[in-house]
Motif scaffolding. Structure first.
Motif, PDB file in Angstrom:
ATOM      1  N   HIS A   7       0.806  -1.274  -0.046  1.00  0.00           N
ATOM      2  CA  HIS A   7       0.191   0.051  -0.029  1.00  0.00           C
ATOM      3  C   HIS A   7       0.903   1.311  -0.061  1.00  0.00           C
ATOM      4  O   HIS A   7       2.273   1.023   0.141  1.00  0.00           O
ATOM      5  N   GLY A   8       0.127   2.662  -0.147  1.00  0.00           N
ATOM      6  CA  GLY A   8       0.956   3.734  -0.143  1.00  0.00           C
ATOM      7  C   GLY A   8       1.404   4.110  -1.473  1.00  0.00           C
ATOM      8  O   GLY A   8       1.242   3.370  -2.414  1.00  0.00           O
ATOM      9  N   ALA A   9       2.142   5.168  -1.500  1.00  0.00           N
ATOM     10  CA  ALA A   9       2.670   5.609  -2.714  1.00  0.00           C
ATOM     11  C   ALA A   9       3.919   4.998  -2.931  1.00  0.00           C
ATOM     12  O   ALA A   9       4.609   4.263  -2.305  1.00  0.00           O
ATOM     13  N   VAL A  10       4.210   4.943  -4.552  1.00  0.00           N
ATOM     14  CA  VAL A  10       5.295   4.453  -4.992  1.00  0.00           C
ATOM     15  C   VAL A  10       6.264   5.625  -5.509  1.00  0.00           C
ATOM     16  O   VAL A  10       5.729   6.382  -6.353  1.00  0.00           O
ATOM     17  N   ASP A  11       7.107   5.903  -4.990  1.00  0.00           N
ATOM     18  CA  ASP A  11       8.220   7.100  -5.336  1.00  0.00           C
ATOM     19  C   ASP A  11       9.624   6.636  -4.870  1.00  0.00           C
ATOM     20  O   ASP A  11       9.890   5.582  -4.207  1.00  0.00           O
ATOM     21  N   ASN A  12      10.623   7.445  -5.551  1.00  0.00           N
ATOM     22  CA  ASN A  12      11.817   7.393  -5.337  1.00  0.00           C
ATOM     23  C   ASN A  12      12.398   8.059  -4.195  1.00  0.00           C
ATOM     24  O   ASN A  12      13.287   8.964  -4.105  1.00  0.00           O
ATOM     25  N   ALA A  13      12.038   7.125  -3.150  1.00  0.00           N
ATOM     26  CA  ALA A  13      12.416   7.824  -1.702  1.00  0.00           C
ATOM     27  C   ALA A  13      13.814   7.836  -1.507  1.00  0.00           C
ATOM     28  O   ALA A  13      14.238   8.840  -0.679  1.00  0.00           O
ATOM     29  N   LYS A  14      14.603   7.056  -1.925  1.00  0.00           N
ATOM     30  CA  LYS A  14      16.125   7.112  -1.717  1.00  0.00           C
ATOM     31  C   LYS A  14      16.972   8.110  -2.710  1.00  0.00           C
ATOM     32  O   LYS A  14      18.128   8.460  -2.426  1.00  0.00           O
ATOM     33  N   GLY A  15      16.256   8.611  -3.746  1.00  0.00           N
ATOM     34  CA  GLY A  15      16.774   9.352  -4.651  1.00  0.00           C
ATOM     35  C   GLY A  15      17.973   8.636  -5.376  1.00  0.00           C
ATOM     36  O   GLY A  15      18.749   9.647  -6.029  1.00  0.00           O
ATOM     37  N   ILE A  16      17.835   7.586  -5.452  1.00  0.00           N
ATOM     38  CA  ILE A  16      18.928   7.025  -6.386  1.00  0.00           C
ATOM     39  C   ILE A  16      18.738   7.485  -7.892  1.00  0.00           C
ATOM     40  O   ILE A  16      17.686   7.277  -8.313  1.00  0.00           O
ATOM     41  N   SER A  17      19.822   7.617  -8.530  1.00  0.00           N
ATOM     42  CA  SER A  17      19.860   7.870  -9.910  1.00  0.00           C
ATOM     43  C   SER A  17      20.722   7.003 -10.711  1.00  0.00           C
ATOM     44  O   SER A  17      21.902   7.296 -10.480  1.00  0.00           O
ATOM     45  N   PRO A  18      20.191   6.161 -11.770  1.00  0.00           N
ATOM     46  CA  PRO A  18      18.941   6.031 -12.005  1.00  0.00           C
ATOM     47  C   PRO A  18      18.437   4.961 -11.226  1.00  0.00           C
ATOM     48  O   PRO A  18      19.291   3.905 -10.892  1.00  0.00           O
ATOM     49  N   PRO A  19      17.371   4.819 -10.722  1.00  0.00           N
ATOM     50  CA  PRO A  19      16.560   3.794  -9.845  1.00  0.00           C
ATOM     51  C   PRO A  19      16.353   2.455 -10.994  1.00  0.00           C
ATOM     52  O   PRO A  19      16.170   2.747 -11.961  1.00  0.00           O
ATOM     53  N   PHE A  20      16.455   1.382 -10.418  1.00  0.00           N
ATOM     54  CA  PHE A  20      16.202   0.158 -11.082  1.00  0.00           C
ATOM     55  C   PHE A  20      17.016   0.296 -12.824  1.00  0.00           C
ATOM     56  O   PHE A  20      16.177   0.484 -13.720  1.00  0.00           O
ATOM     57  N   PRO A  21      18.162   0.535 -12.687  1.00  0.00           N
ATOM     58  CA  PRO A  21      18.749   0.690 -14.102  1.00  0.00           C
ATOM     59  C   PRO A  21      18.515  -0.260 -15.113  1.00  0.00           C
ATOM     60  O   PRO A  21      18.435   0.168 -16.167  1.00  0.00           O
ATOM     61  N   ASN A  22      18.270  -1.577 -14.772  1.00  0.00           N
ATOM     62  CA  ASN A  22      18.351  -2.544 -15.874  1.00  0.00           C
ATOM     63  C   ASN A  22      16.630  -3.205 -15.929  1.00  0.00           C
ATOM     64  O   ASN A  22      16.693  -4.249 -16.342  1.00  0.00           O
ATOM     65  N   LEU A  23      15.926  -2.510 -15.199  1.00  0.00           N
ATOM     66  CA  LEU A  23      14.723  -3.053 -14.863  1.00  0.00           C
ATOM     67  C   LEU A  23      13.919  -3.030 -16.341  1.00  0.00           C
ATOM     68  O   LEU A  23      13.671  -2.073 -17.070  1.00  0.00           O
ATOM     69  N   ARG A  24      13.274  -3.991 -16.743  1.00  0.00           N
ATOM     70  CA  ARG A  24      12.440  -4.312 -17.975  1.00  0.00           C
ATOM     71  C   ARG A  24      10.999  -4.850 -17.735  1.00  0.00           C
ATOM     72  O   ARG A  24      10.127  -4.801 -18.861  1.00  0.00           O
ATOM     73  N   ILE A  25      10.850  -5.453 -16.642  1.00  0.00           N
ATOM     74  CA  ILE A  25       9.544  -5.976 -16.308  1.00  0.00           C
ATOM     75  C   ILE A  25       9.017  -5.341 -14.938  1.00  0.00           C
ATOM     76  O   ILE A  25       9.980  -5.773 -13.959  1.00  0.00           O
ATOM     77  N   LEU A  26       8.221  -4.598 -14.794  1.00  0.00           N
ATOM     78  CA  LEU A  26       7.640  -3.945 -13.499  1.00  0.00           C
ATOM     79  C   LEU A  26       6.053  -4.205 -13.311  1.00  0.00           C
ATOM     80  O   LEU A  26       5.267  -3.871 -14.180  1.00  0.00           O
ATOM     81  N   ASP A  27       5.683  -5.345 -12.390  1.00  0.00           N
ATOM     82  CA  ASP A  27       4.395  -5.397 -12.261  1.00  0.00           C
ATOM     83  C   ASP A  27       3.919  -5.320 -10.849  1.00  0.00           C
ATOM     84  O   ASP A  27       4.577  -6.050  -9.812  1.00  0.00           O
ATOM     85  N   LEU A  28       3.425  -4.116 -10.453  1.00  0.00           N
ATOM     86  CA  LEU A  28       2.838  -3.886  -9.165  1.00  0.00           C
ATOM     87  C   LEU A  28       1.322  -4.110  -8.970  1.00  0.00           C
ATOM     88  O   LEU A  28       0.792  -3.431  -8.060  1.00  0.00           O
TER      89      LEU A  28
END
Length: 955
Positions: A671-692
């Protein structure tokens, strides 16, 4: 060395003899694996007899003295079992008159080669090969100006060495003064920082150059082939070394040429046929293309012709090889069509190794009837059909140890005649259509090491006579129709068995006894039941998926600290995940426990430095919050936690994982918001499948994440590549919702890129930045509370194949660019507040119900024409559920679950639809039939969200 000593006339030099004794005493005598290249007759402790043979060292084993001066001029202690450090203080360097020194095949414990070797100014032959020296090769060796043979090679294949040559300058210094050098062997020495052009500095006197497995990179200078005295050239196993063979003016007396396992390319020159002194030619596993020149038939001295693994073309008339009567090894493969003489006079009386693989053979070569000395015969990956001919078994195969006929179309029963080949050690008959039972007489082949019969139509139980094959290391009968209880004799007689694969048969019953000492065990896709069997501590790969095993995961499994893959998926296992799995994560790369009945929290087992690349825990009843120790899994590529009862906020700390490509959190209680809380840049640099999907995430869509999903912006990846399979025995798979159906992708293409945020409580607008994700194949934001217009940037997603924005509160007109997406084959914009005319295009005209539930839309394909007030049909809702339930994310999902291989994008991901209208091949029908039979008869009590429909994907 120029002269020798006769002990009858001259006393030895006492000081040098003392130095030799001190040298000998500085080592212990210990037989070592570094002597693997030594023949048994040449391997013995030469120095052990020195003290027994008096003080006259010129009579000692391995010592040669000058005939006139009595000085020690030669020392051959190769393969003498010496172990210890050899440093600059060694008394070896008290022998200044040495002309020849051979210390090969000993163990000097990683000692560096001392610069003092450069003090042997009269040295002509120096061999330090296979003796575990390490560090940089000292440039002081260049002081040996009389040197004509230098061998610093590592061990025999794979030519392992810890020596390096640091740079071009060092190599030029090393070789510039060696003007009399004839033999140079540096196999295994790391030359990765040396440009191949530096090799042009070598002396023109060179007759033999061996640079196997040196990590050479770049373009090999073609001038080396024209060295006037060159007889032997070995460049194999330099995987990034490029070059071509001379196409003009190539003459000489080459005896041996090896460029296998390199990036040498271009055509094989017809000029090779002029090098009539050649007896060894190996071009295999390189990048040569084009036909095999008929002129190779001129090389009648050839004993070794290795052209395998090359992208050949055309047809080869085997008659061209008929003059090569001295051939002992012949390997041809890939894309060739070999034309065989029918009952002709072709014969190769000396042939010992024959590999004709992937050559489109349709029959057994009849010349085999006169090749009675064969030791190895490989005919795999051809088109040979029918029974093995009887004449083949009438040949007296007295020496045949390896027979591989796999991946053909051979049929009928496995003939008992095969049992007459009593010398067989490796028998490969996999991937054919053999039927009937396994011949009991195979138990007479008591020397068998490997028996591979997988992927056939074999029936019945394993013959108990195989218990006589006590040396068997590898037994594979997977993907057959065999039935029986677990063969108990496997555990009582086959103590050497290392690899056992019973996958995809009809074996059944309870496994109650200890298993043998295995490193690989697959029991998957059978009907075994009862408690999960505990593998031995030696196990590295353990597969029990798709059975009826029940009960808890045994804690004894944690004793197998070398485990690399655990796949216990699709059983009825209960209890919690053992906390002792923490003992396994140093070696474990795959943890697959999906589709069981596991409960409790995921334990804190992910320690820093773990090796995990894949974690599948989906379709269980796991609860609680995610542990932050998952962030220690820096090698992780696939994380699937779907269909559990996990809760808590979005695990933003996973964004630091540099290799994560697949993240599936579908159908949990996050639950809750989905955000870049840690400020990592770029977050998930190799992510190709994202299922929430199917959670309770809320707030705005995570525009900051979307803007930084780097891998989803790259649309230039080749469509033929799958996720790299680093584990060897395991293929990553994932379940995704495509076009309204849940599909299991048994192979994951690198181009498969999708986002699914459906069935949550996201609100606000779809961010314009979504148009930057050019690689997207699928996008699903359905069943949320999204408002405002569909951004026009969606029209920039030229690779998009399905788009689902249904059941939101989107308004405004449909962007015209959306209608121009030529790849789009599924669209659902139903149940929104869209207005205006539906754009017309070839694609849009095929979407019959994609626009239902938008009262203010008009135009084809809706029945309401623009400019009228005609009411269209009520919006479609899932069967038996009302609109409120649909909006809250609780409804029946109609899912398609494949029984075969995953959908390849080569068919466009609409293969499910194609499947319904195409004829299925028999083998696929059998596989589906077997799968449905098992699923029906297991009657597992899974906690599923809804019933599933069954479909097959054809790839």
């Amino acid at each position: 060395m120029s002269s020798h000593y006769s002990s009858q006339h001259h006393p030895s030099h006492i000081g040098e003899c003392d130095a030799l004794l001190q040298f000998s005493n500085s080592f212990i005598i210990a037989r070592d694996a570094s002597m693997s290249h030594c023949g048994t007759s040449n391997s013995y402790p030469k120095t052990a007899s020195w003290k027994k043979n008096g003080t006259n060292c010129c009579s000692w084993d391995g010592v040669t003295c000058h005939m006139a001066t009595n000085y020690v001029i030669g020392l051959d202690l190769s393969c003498s079992w010496l172990r210890g450090a050899l440093d600059s203080n060694s008394t070896l360097f008290s022998l200044p008159n040495l002309q020849g020194l051979n210390l090969a095949g000993n163990d000097f414990l990683g000692s560096e080669i001392s610069p003092r070797f450069g003090t042997f100014s009269g040295m002509e032959h120096l061999s330090l090969s296979s003796s575990r020296f390490s560090g940089p090769v000292p440039v002081e060796i260049s002081h040996l100006s009389k040197l004509n043979a230098l061998d610093l090679s590592g061990s025999v294949y794979p030519y392992k060495s810890n020596l390096t040559i640091e740079d071009d300058h060092s190599f030029k210094r090393l070789t510039s003064n060696l003007t009399q050098l004839r033999v140079l062997a540096l196999d295994g020495v790391d030359m990765s920082r040396i440009s191949p052009t530096s090799l042009t500095n070598l002396s023109s006197t060179l007759t033999s150059l061996s640079l196997r497995a040196c990590n050479l990179q770049g373009i090999f200078p073609i001038d080396i082939f024209h060295l006037p005295n060159l007889r032997n050239l070995s460049l194999s196993n330099n995987n990034y070394l490029m070059g071509t063979l001379p196409q003009t003016n190539w003459t000489g007396q080459l005896i041996s040429l090896e460029v296998s396992s390199t990036k040498f390319h271009g055509s094989i020159p017809a000029l090779l046929g002029n090098l009539t002194s050649l007896n060894f030619l190996s071009l295999s596993l390189s990048e040569f293309t084009g036909p095999i020149p008929p002129t190779l038939g001129n090389l009648d001295r050839l004993t070794h012709l290795d052209l395998g693994g090359i992208n050949h073309s055309g047809t080869v008339d085997f008659e061209m090889f008929e003059p090569l009567k001295n051939l002992q090894l012949l390997w041809l493969s890939r894309n060739l069509s070999v034309l065989l003489q029918n009952k002709g006079n072709c014969s190769f009386p000396s042939l010992k190794v024959l590999a004709l693989t992937g050559c489109n053979l349709t029959e057994f070569p009849y010349f085999l009837s006169s090749s009675k000395n064969l030791v190895v015969l490989y005919l795999f990956e051809n088109m040979i059909r029918g029974r093995i001919p009887e004449w083949f078994w009438r040949v007296r195969w007295d020496a045949l140890t390896e027979l591989d006929l796999s991946s053909n179309n051979l049929s009928g029963e496995i003939q008992s005649s095969i049992c007459q080949v009593s010398s067989l050690r490796f028998l490969q008959l996999s991937n054919n259509r053999f039927d009937g039972t396994i011949p009991a007489c195979l138990g007479n082949l008591s020397s068998l090491f490997q028996l591979a019969l997988g992927n056939n139509l074999l029936q019945g139980p394993l013959p108990q006579s195989l218990a006589n094959c006590t040396f068997l290391l590898d037994l594979n009968v997977s993907f057959n129709r065999m039935y029986d209880t677990f063969p108990h004799w496997l555990t009582t007689t086959m103590y050497s068995l290392n690899y056992l694969d019973l996958q995809s048969n009809k074996f059944h019953g309870v496994i109650e006894i200890p298993l043998p000492q295995l490193s690989y065990l697959s029991l998957s896709d059978n009907d075994f039941e009862g408690p999960l069997p505990t593998p031995p501590p030696t196990i590295n790969y353990y597969f029990t998926s798709n059975n009826n095993f029940s009960g808890d995961i045994p804690h004894q499994l944690c004793n197998a600290t070398g485990l690399e893959i655990i796949n216990l998926s699709n059983n009825s296992l209960t209890g919690s995940i053992p906390h002792c799995f923490i003992n396994l994560t140093a070696s474990l790369s795959v943890l697959d426990l999906r589709a069981n009945q596991l409960v409790g929290q995921i334990p804190e087992i992910f320690v820093p430095g773990n090796n995990l690349t894949t974690i599948h825990l989906s379709q269980n009843q796991l609860g609680g919050t995610l542990m932050r120790s998952l962030a220690h899994c820096t090698n992780l590529e696939v994380l699937d936690l779907s269909e559990n009862e996990l809760k808590g906020p979005f695990p933003y700390w996973l964004e630091t994982l540099p290799n994560l490509q697949v993240l599936v959190l579908r159908s949990n209680k996050f639950h809750g918001a989905v955000d870049n809380a840690k400020g990592i840049s770029p977050p998930f640099p190799n992510l190709r499948i994202l299922d929430l999907s199917g959670n309770s995430f809320s707030g705005q869509l995570p525009a900051e994440y979307i803007a930084k999903l780097k891998a989803m912006k790259n649309d230039e990846i080749s469509g033929s590549q799958y996720m790299e399979k680093k584990h060897g025995y395991y293929q990553d798979s994932i379940a995704v919702v495509m076009k309204g159906f849940e599909i299991e992708l048994v192979k994951i293409l690198n181009v498969f890129t999708t986002i699914d945020f459906s069935r949550n409580f996201f609100e606000g607008e779809i961010p314009e930045i979504i148009g930057d994700l050019k690689a997207l194949k699928g996008l699903n934001f359905s069943h949320n509370n999204l408002t405002n217009n569909i951004p026009s940037s969606v029209g920039s997603l030229t690779n998009l194949e399905w788009l689902d924005l249904s059941s939101n509160k989107l308004n405004g007109e449909i962007p015209r660019d959306l209608a121009d997406l030529s790849s789009l084959s599924y669209l659902n914009l139903s149940n929104n507040q869209l207005v205006g005319q539906i754009p017309r295009s070839t694609q849009f005209d095929t979407f019959d119900h994609s626009f239902d539930g938008n009262p203010n839309l008009c135009g084809h394909p809706l029945p309401k024409a623009c400019g009228t007030d005609t009411q269209q049909s009520p919006p479609l809702t899932p069967p038996g559920k009302g609109d409120e339930e649909a909006k809250s994310g609780r409804w029946i999902e109609w899912r398609a679950v494949p029984m075969g291989y995953g959908c390849g994008l080569a068919l466009g991901i609409s293969a499910w639809y194609i499947m319904q209208e195409t004829m299925r091949p028999r083998w696929l029908a059998r596989m589906v039939e077997r799968k449905i039979y098992r699923m029906t008869n297991r009657k597992k009590k899974k906690q599923k969200a809804a019933p599933r429909s069954h479909a097959v994907l054809i790839s």
